[in-house]
Design an enzyme around this catalytic site. Structure first.
Site, PDB file in Angstrom:
ATOM      1  N   GLY A   1       0.818  -1.213  -0.106  1.00 47.96           N
ATOM      2  CA  GLY A   1      -0.238   0.093  -0.053  1.00 47.96           C
ATOM      3  C   GLY A   1       0.807   1.322  -0.097  1.00 47.96           C
ATOM      4  N   GLU A   2       0.251   2.396   0.712  1.00 47.88           N
ATOM      5  CA  GLU A   2       1.035   3.731   0.845  1.00 47.88           C
ATOM      6  C   GLU A   2       1.018   4.320  -0.544  1.00 47.88           C
ATOM      7  OE1 GLU A   2       4.599   2.236   3.870  1.00 47.88           O
ATOM      8  OE2 GLU A   2       5.377   3.090   2.216  1.00 47.88           O
ATOM      9  N   GLY A   3       0.861   3.762  -1.616  1.00 50.67           N
ATOM     10  CA  GLY A   3       1.133   4.552  -2.871  1.00 50.67           C
ATOM     11  C   GLY A   3       2.053   4.040  -3.633  1.00 50.67           C
TER      12      GLY A   3
END
EC number: 2.4.2.21
Length: 352
Positions: free
Chosen positions: A317-319
């Protein structure tokens, strides 16, 4: 009209004429027809979205939305919720995975506190637009009110609008919120009608017993709240998350402003799914960065109609995936803009 209503009213199909013009331009480049595969797809879609045959790609931003989840009190994650603000500080110091990969592809990371159960001091690089200090435990009742869900969506729309005013060429989505694979699985189960077991995986790496417990918690939440699959806002409010809502808003805002938006993995796609259920034209503006290890992600992508760019077994995740995919999308656009034509290069064309 509120921001959400305005955005929904503005979203139109992408420009099919510009799509064809981009392909015609690509076909004149010094290569066999279609030989650059999906890079050509990225270029023509970028043109159709922006309406510009010479689109700019220089300014890229990944928005990493952070929020906490009341359902964590049910023991659905391997990590405590205190990790959410700790990771926000890591983002701000530039030490997280998304920071590294964004630097690699020339993107900026902006961190947004839309629902962290922590009081941050004003800090450079942190956007504080908190709707609530986390959601409530959806195993016992609705995660949010409908009004809270809309407010969080409008945080994302507002950021997309500001990015448009700044001349940002490409937006990316990311998130941080301990426990947020749980609402993401609940969202796709509610909307698709798939069983919870079919769409629920290990998140941060929980063991078999914890996975079985997580499935039971989601099933309980769906039974208690009875989200209406025909009403995406009802689903979002009852079993979603504040950062998921803000991602939905960023996607809606990007589509309303004719900006390409690159969605990251499972949680980001939950937000994009809500957006595309609210307006089906949204999917035309989405680039799906990758296919996550999370088993529910494929069902989300199929419902949206998005083909992932990468399959690297990512599940952070996180980008992170969005940052990586931005580089490939930009590469496709640069082929369109910078590669020589047969005429320019003095190369004979093939006969088809």
């Amino acid at each position: 009209m509120n921001l959400l209503q305005e955005a929904l009213a503005k979203i139109q199909p992408v420009d099919a004429v510009m799509l064809a013009k981009a392909q015609a331009k690509l076909d004149k480049k010094t290569k066999p027809l279609g030989s650059l595969g999906r890079l050509e797809e990225f270029a023509r879609r970028f043109v159709a979205i922006t309406g510009d045959l010479q689109p700019d790609t220089a300014k890229k931003i990944v928005f990493t939305f952070a929020g906490d989840h009341g359902v964590v009190e049910e023991g659905v994650s391997a990590f405590p919720k205190e990790v959410t603000p700790q990771m926000v500080f890591n983002f701000l110091r530039g030490g997280a995975g998304v920071n590294v990969l964004a630097r690699h592809t020339g993107a900026e990371v902006r961190v947004v506190d839309v629902g962290v159960d922590f009081d941050f001091e004003p800090t450079p690089g942190l956007i504080i637009d908190k709707v609530a200090k986390g959601t409530r435990n959806f195993a016992k009742g609705p995660a949010m009110s409908r009004e809270e869900a809309i407010a969080a969506i409008e945080v994302g729309i507002g950021l997309a609008n500001r990015a448009k005013a700044e001349g940002v060429a490409m937006l990316g989505t990311g998130e941080m919120g301990i426990g947020n694979t749980t609402p993401s699985s609940a969202i796709i189960a509610a909307i698709s009608g798939k069983t919870v077991k079919e769409v629920t995986h290990r998140g941060t790496g929980i063991n078999d017993a914890a996975l079985s417990h997580k499935i039971r918690v989601i099933e309980q939440g769906l039974a208690v709240n009875k989200p209406d699959p025909r009403d995406p806002l009802d689903v979002l409010a009852k079993v979603g998350g504040l950062e998921i809502a803000a991602i939905a808003g960023l996607v809606l805002g990007a589509a309303a402003n004719r900006q390409p938006v690159v969605i990251d993995g499972f949680i980001s796609t939950a937000g994009a799914l809500i957006a595309s259920e609210l307006n089906p034209h949204v999917k035309e503006y989405i680039f799906a960065a990758h296919e996550s290890v999370e088993i529910g992600h494929r069902f989300m992508l199929d419902r949206i109609g998005a083909e992932p760019i990468l399959d690297l077994k990512l599940r952070l995740g996180e980008g992170t995936g969005a940052a990586l995919a931005m580089g490939l999308i930009e590469a496709g656009v640069k082929i369109l803009k910078e590669m020589a034509t047969f005429e320019e290069a003095g190369v004979a064309e093939g006969e088809y």
